[in-house]
Motif scaffolding. Structure first.
Motif, PDB file in Angstrom:
ATOM      1  N   THR A  82       0.834  -1.191   0.000  1.00  0.00           N
ATOM      2  CA  THR A  82       0.000   0.000   0.000  1.00  0.00           C
ATOM      3  C   THR A  82       0.867   1.238   0.000  1.00  0.00           C
ATOM      4  OG1 THR A  82      -1.613  -1.221   1.304  1.00  0.00           O
ATOM      5  CG2 THR A  82      -1.837   1.158   1.300  1.00  0.00           C
ATOM      6  N   SER A 137      -7.757   1.018 -13.793  1.00  0.00           N
ATOM      7  CA  SER A 137      -8.061   1.385 -12.404  1.00  0.00           C
ATOM      8  C   SER A 137      -7.141   0.754 -11.364  1.00  0.00           C
ATOM      9  CB  SER A 137      -9.505   1.024 -12.087  1.00  0.00           C
ATOM     10  OG  SER A 137      -9.684  -0.360 -12.267  1.00  0.00           O
ATOM     11  N   GLY A 138      -6.450  -0.327 -11.726  1.00  0.00           N
ATOM     12  CA  GLY A 138      -5.578  -0.995 -10.760  1.00  0.00           C
ATOM     13  C   GLY A 138      -4.889  -2.156 -11.465  1.00  0.00           C
ATOM     14  N   ASP A 290       1.390  -1.054 -11.326  1.00  0.00           N
ATOM     15  CA  ASP A 290       0.446  -0.310 -10.491  1.00  0.00           C
ATOM     16  C   ASP A 290       1.010   1.081 -10.232  1.00  0.00           C
ATOM     17  OD1 ASP A 290      -2.047  -0.573  -9.319  1.00  0.00           O
ATOM     18  OD2 ASP A 290      -1.452  -2.311  -8.109  1.00  0.00           O
ATOM     19  N   HIS A 292      -0.860   3.197  -7.997  1.00  0.00           N
ATOM     20  CA  HIS A 292      -1.276   3.539  -6.631  1.00  0.00           C
ATOM     21  C   HIS A 292      -0.512   2.753  -5.556  1.00  0.00           C
ATOM     22  CE1 HIS A 292      -4.935   0.728  -7.567  1.00  0.00           C
ATOM     23  NE2 HIS A 292      -3.948   0.003  -7.106  1.00  0.00           N
ATOM     24  N   LYS A 293       0.511   2.034  -5.945  1.00  0.00           N
ATOM     25  CA  LYS A 293       1.381   1.408  -4.950  1.00  0.00           C
ATOM     26  C   LYS A 293       2.676   2.213  -4.862  1.00  0.00           C
ATOM     27  CE  LYS A 293      -0.661  -3.167  -5.145  1.00  0.00           C
ATOM     28  NZ  LYS A 293      -0.614  -4.470  -5.809  1.00  0.00           N
ATOM     29  N   TYR A 299      -5.486   6.069  -5.042  1.00  0.00           N
ATOM     30  CA  TYR A 299      -6.289   5.081  -5.794  1.00  0.00           C
ATOM     31  C   TYR A 299      -7.150   5.858  -6.766  1.00  0.00           C
ATOM     32  CZ  TYR A 299      -4.929   2.045  -1.967  1.00  0.00           C
ATOM     33  OH  TYR A 299      -4.193   1.335  -1.066  1.00  0.00           O
ATOM     34  N   ASP A 300      -7.603   5.363  -7.907  1.00  0.00           N
ATOM     35  CA  ASP A 300      -7.212   4.118  -8.458  1.00  0.00           C
ATOM     36  C   ASP A 300      -6.472   4.338  -9.754  1.00  0.00           C
ATOM     37  OD1 ASP A 300     -10.771   3.387  -8.454  1.00  0.00           O
ATOM     38  OD2 ASP A 300      -9.748   5.201  -9.059  1.00  0.00           O
TER      39      ASP A 300
END
Ligand SMILES: *Cc1c(COP(=O)(O)O)cnc(C)c1O
Length: 466
Positions: A82, A137-138, A290, A292-293, A299-300
């Motif tokens: 995260t 989105s992810g 990714d 958002h990591k 996010y996202d």
């Protein structure tokens, strides 16, 4: 206009100020908030007939949820993988909502922002222009998209257009992998391929990386026109990498499509010290990354890079919608991914990349890896904990040592107590048949001081529970 809406419209400035003040205060105290706060089950509410207006709703929100807003975006949330949000990314994200422009729109400046951000990322990762990038989105949707392209490619190898004629017109698809992320398996279900279409190749001893020798043997024993490999560039448990170069070498003798899940491992490319882990990735067919990591945007946000834009278009094009234009003549991101309308999610990434540049991202990555390695060393040298895998990148996978009762129970109680105290958040896992836990470093804020707090908390909770 509804009178409450009219009132809010007239008060826009005040409403934004109240929100901004709360946000600034929250961010200021982020590091001192518990990293995790458990919340009791709520009783249900009914939707109001007459709305209260935004100012009152803000108060209601704080009253109802304020006490449970944790520092989950802060430096010591080491659960899952995260990231946090850089200051510039947050600015970009606010603007995205304020401007509220459709990210898939062909209008300026939305498309140019998106194209420029994707080309920045290709530079950051050292990926050649042969890749077409698109925001999704992810990483789950990126894996879905990459495996959809693999499926379409499979059809093409067998003279079938799967997106038009369906899967039943093609021979059964097998997806070869070793330690696929659960979202890749979920994607196979969504794509109609079925979760059982995975062929599991063994790992190397005490690793989460594919045994390439075993894979070669599988290929020898199963002669076929085409193969699809779902490879990993950093697994969630131990951040282990498949030997991408060895996988790519198999392409010389066999007809292979390789999809690479580099959801967070792709960021190894930001650092001269770690980019060797991705050697050969420029030669795969599609890549998941990714944002958002490890990129630390909200996010996202994630990306799919693909070398097969025409197959991608075949799958995702909108046809028979005159107002969207002709997909074969007019480029639009709507025709290259699963979503049509969506937020301009490239803007937070654009802000953050422009604000911190290549060296900023190299620093975030190297700092996190150094902290993970330092933690791994302390774990290994301790009498209370056992390091279960070398620290390959930013994840520390370990378990308890010298405990009394059954390990699975002790680990469970240990983690419950640790996470409840809120100094750090760590997730449970299983590795090499042992109940274990893992700490993943992906937040731009984390420092040596945080690591000291984490290690102190681990020892304290061990003394209490084991
Ligand atoms: C997190 C993760 C995913 C799924 O990503 P989401 O952003 O949660 O959809 C896929 N693969 C890997 C390796 C991951 O770490």
């Amino acid at each position: 206009m509804n009178t409450t809406l009219q009132h809010d419209h007239d008060q826009f400035d005040e409403l934004l100020t109240v929100t901004k003040n709360w946000c600034a205060q929250y961010l200021q105290k982020l590091e001192s908030l518990p990293v995790h706060i458990a919340m009791p089950v709520e009783k249900g509410m009914h939707l109001p007939v007459e709305g209260a207006g935004a100012a009152k709703v803000f108060e209601a929100f704080l009253q109802q949820y304020g006490a449970y807003i944790s520092g989950n975006a802060g430096a010591r949330y080491l659960g899952f993988v995260t990231g946090g949000t850089t200051p510039a990314a947050l600015m970009g994200d606010w603007l995205t909502s304020v401007i509220d422009m459709n990210g898939s729109s062909m209008e300026a400046p939305s498309m140019s922002i998106e194209q420029q951000t994707i080309s920045f990322l290709q530079e950051l990762f050292g990926l050649p222009p042969a890749f077409t990038g698109a925001f999704v989105s992810g990483a789950t949707m990126a894996n879905f998209t990459g495996l959809a392209v693999a499926r379409e490619w499979w059809g093409e190898q067998h003279g079938v257009n799967i997106s038009d004629d369906g899967l039943h017109s093609a021979p059964p698809v097998k997806i070869i992998s070793c330690k696929p992320h659960s979202s890749a398996v979920k994607s196979l279900s969504m794509l109609g391929l079925g979760r059982n279409s995975f062929v599991q190749i063994p790992t190397l001893p005490n690793r989460e990386a594919i045994d390439v020798q075993a894979l070669s043997e599988y290929i020898q024993q199963h002669p076929a026109k085409a193969y699809i490999i779902a490879a990993s560039a950093a697994t969630v448990n131990t951040a282990d990498f498949d030997d991408i170069q060895a996988l790519v070498a198999l392409k010389k003798h066999h007809n292979i499509y390789i999809h690479l899940d580099a959801a967070f491992g792709g960021f190894a490319a930001c650092s001269d010290r770690f980019k060797h882990l991705l050697k050969g990735w420029e030669s795969v067919d599609s890549i998941t990354v990714d944002a958002h990591k490890w990129m630390n945007v909200p996010y996202d946000s994630a990306l799919i890079f693909s070398k097969h834009p025409s197959l991608q278009l075949q799958i995702f094009k909108n046809i028979g919608a005159a107002y969207l234009g002709d997909p074969s003549k007019q480029f639009s991101y709507t025709n290259y991914g699963p979503e049509n309308s969506r937020r301009l999610r490239a803007l937070p990434a654009w802000f953050s990349l422009m604000a911190y540049g290549k060296s900023g991202y190299a620093h975030i990555v190297e700092n996190n890896v150094d902290l993970a390695k330092a933690m791994g060393k302390q774990i290994q040298e301790s009498e209370q904990f056992e390091l279960l895998s070398p620290v390959h990148l930013n994840t520390v996978c370990f378990t308890l040592k010298n405990t009394r009762g059954e390990l699975s129970k002790t680990v469970k109680i240990f983690l419950q107590t640790l996470n409840k105290e809120g100094k750090v958040f760590i997730t449970a896992t299983e590795f090499a048949g042992k109940p274990a836990m893992r700490a993943a470093f992906v937040n731009w804020r984390t420092t040596q001081q945080d690591l000291d707090i984490v290690m102190h908390a681990l020892h304290e909770v061990y003394a209490k529970t084991s």
